[in-house]
Design a protein around this motif. Structure first.
Motif, PDB file in Angstrom:
ATOM      1  N   LEU A 220      29.434  97.459 -53.347  1.00 48.37           N
ATOM      2  CA  LEU A 220      30.383  97.103 -51.980  1.00 48.37           C
ATOM      3  C   LEU A 220      31.010  95.110 -52.633  1.00 48.37           C
ATOM      4  O   LEU A 220      29.518  95.347 -52.889  1.00 48.37           O
ATOM      5  N   LEU A 221      31.598  95.068 -51.932  1.00 55.43           N
ATOM      6  CA  LEU A 221      31.992  94.049 -52.083  1.00 55.43           C
ATOM      7  C   LEU A 221      31.863  93.590 -53.739  1.00 55.43           C
ATOM      8  O   LEU A 221      31.282  92.144 -53.346  1.00 55.43           O
ATOM      9  N   GLY A 222      31.928  94.563 -54.607  1.00 49.47           N
ATOM     10  CA  GLY A 222      31.549  93.678 -56.129  1.00 49.47           C
ATOM     11  C   GLY A 222      30.334  93.780 -56.519  1.00 49.47           C
ATOM     12  O   GLY A 222      29.977  93.675 -57.411  1.00 49.47           O
ATOM     13  N   GLU A 223      29.219  94.266 -55.849  1.00 46.28           N
ATOM     14  CA  GLU A 223      27.430  94.150 -55.199  1.00 46.28           C
ATOM     15  C   GLU A 223      27.134  95.345 -55.590  1.00 46.28           C
ATOM     16  O   GLU A 223      27.473  96.573 -55.056  1.00 46.28           O
ATOM     17  N   LEU A 224      26.030  95.845 -56.558  1.00 47.29           N
ATOM     18  CA  LEU A 224      25.368  97.102 -56.751  1.00 47.29           C
ATOM     19  C   LEU A 224      24.779  97.648 -55.600  1.00 47.29           C
ATOM     20  O   LEU A 224      23.401  96.607 -56.141  1.00 47.29           O
ATOM     21  N   ILE A 225      24.741  97.980 -54.285  1.00 47.31           N
ATOM     22  CA  ILE A 225      23.926  97.654 -53.286  1.00 47.31           C
ATOM     23  C   ILE A 225      22.763  98.779 -53.958  1.00 47.31           C
ATOM     24  O   ILE A 225      21.801  97.960 -53.323  1.00 47.31           O
ATOM     25  N   GLU A 226      23.211  99.771 -54.033  1.00 44.59           N
ATOM     26  CA  GLU A 226      21.802 100.774 -54.387  1.00 44.59           C
ATOM     27  C   GLU A 226      22.029 101.534 -55.419  1.00 44.59           C
ATOM     28  O   GLU A 226      23.710 102.049 -55.691  1.00 44.59           O
TER      29      GLU A 226
END
Ligand SMILES: Nc1ncnc2c1ncn2[C@@H]1O[C@H](COP(=O)(O)OP(=O)(O)OP(=O)(O)O)[C@@H](O)[C@H]1O
Ligand SMILES: [Mg+2]
Length: 251
Positions: A220-226
């Motif tokens: 999400l938005l360039g982050e690996l959330i999970e």
């Protein structure tokens, strides 16, 4: 199985001033299939292009962090074309070369100097068999690749990738241009390919991710959330944002 093939540590990626990936940690085992999911623009394609250095072709792109394949940092002084034979890629739109079916599959090895006709014929047959296309094309190998259906063209592109004996195959929405039957065939094929290769597949279909992957990564938005076992991500996500996405509340 975790990370014996690939480890990504503390990866940041910028296009000019804009940060497209932030502090990514990711790993992949041998014979593992990972699915990448997340809304449009969250960085999935950007991330898989990191793994075979396709982003090198984008002048504004800058990367920091470590990407380690078989213990070696691929952003160190390595041979990039060799890397791209070790890490193959299949794109959203099938992109066979404008040549015969046989020549498409033989292309990579010929470029490397393989000339022996018998060896090439064996390579082509084996690769097409592994891509579950051989029976459909064995009597028309000299015909143009453009004469194949979309689903057949995509399997041809997979055969072309397999012919190089890659260690990882990256697939960026490989079935989004295909009908349900062709999609089913590619999904089955991915299950078989896992015996020989590791696979990272980007998909917008939750069902597809659930059917074919061992682990799922939600961006999400360039982050690996999970990033966790696929069953876990779809039944007991750790993060509220993952839950919202998989239950269709946004994206
Ligand atoms: N060559 C590029 N130059 C500049 N910005 C780029 C480039 N490619 C992608 N971006 C930006 O990086 C971000 C991530 O894009 P990316 O294509 O990786 O997303 P994605 O998750 O694959 O999306 P989609 O599901 O629509 O394919 C977006 O904001 C996009 O605009
Ligand atoms: Mg994309």
């Amino acid at each position: 199985m975790s990370g014996e093939k690939l480890q990504v540590r503390n990866l940041d990626l910028f296009y000019g001033e804009v940060q497209a990936l932030q502090n990514i940690f990711f790993d992949l085992g041998n014979n593992e299939a990972a699915a990448l999911i997340g809304p449009s623009g969250c960085g999935k394609s950007t991330f898989i292009r990191v793994i075979n250095r396709m982003n090198d072709l984008i002048p504004s792109c800058r990367i920091t962090g470590d990407v380690i394949l078989d213990g070696e940092n691929i952003y160190g002084p390595i041979n990039v074309s060799e890397l791209r034979t070790r890490v193959g890629m299949v794109f959203q739109k099938p992109n066979p070369f404008n040549m015969s079916i046989f020549d498409n599959v033989a292309y990579g090895r010929r470029m490397q100097g393989m000339k022996d006709k018998k060896k090439l014929a064996e390579l082509v047959e084996q690769s097409l068999r592994k891509a579950a296309l051989w029976d459909e094309v064995k009597d028309r190998l000299k015909k143009s690749a453009q004469s194949l259906s979309g689903g057949q063209q995509q399997r041809l592109c997979i055969a072309r990738s397999i012919s190089m004996s890659p260690e990882i195959i990256l697939m960026d929405e490989p079935t989004s241009a295909l009908d349900p039957i062709a999609t089913g065939r590619i999904e089955e094929l991915i299950g078989e390919l896992k015996r020989d290769f590791s696979i990272i597949i980007v998909t917008h279909s939750m069902n597809q991710a659930a059917r074919i992957s061992d682990r799922t990564a939600f961006f999400l938005l360039g982050e690996l959330i999970e990033y966790a076992e696929t069953t876990k991500v779809f039944t007991q996500p750790r993060d509220k944002r993952t839950e919202d996405y998989i239950s269709g509340r946004f994206g």
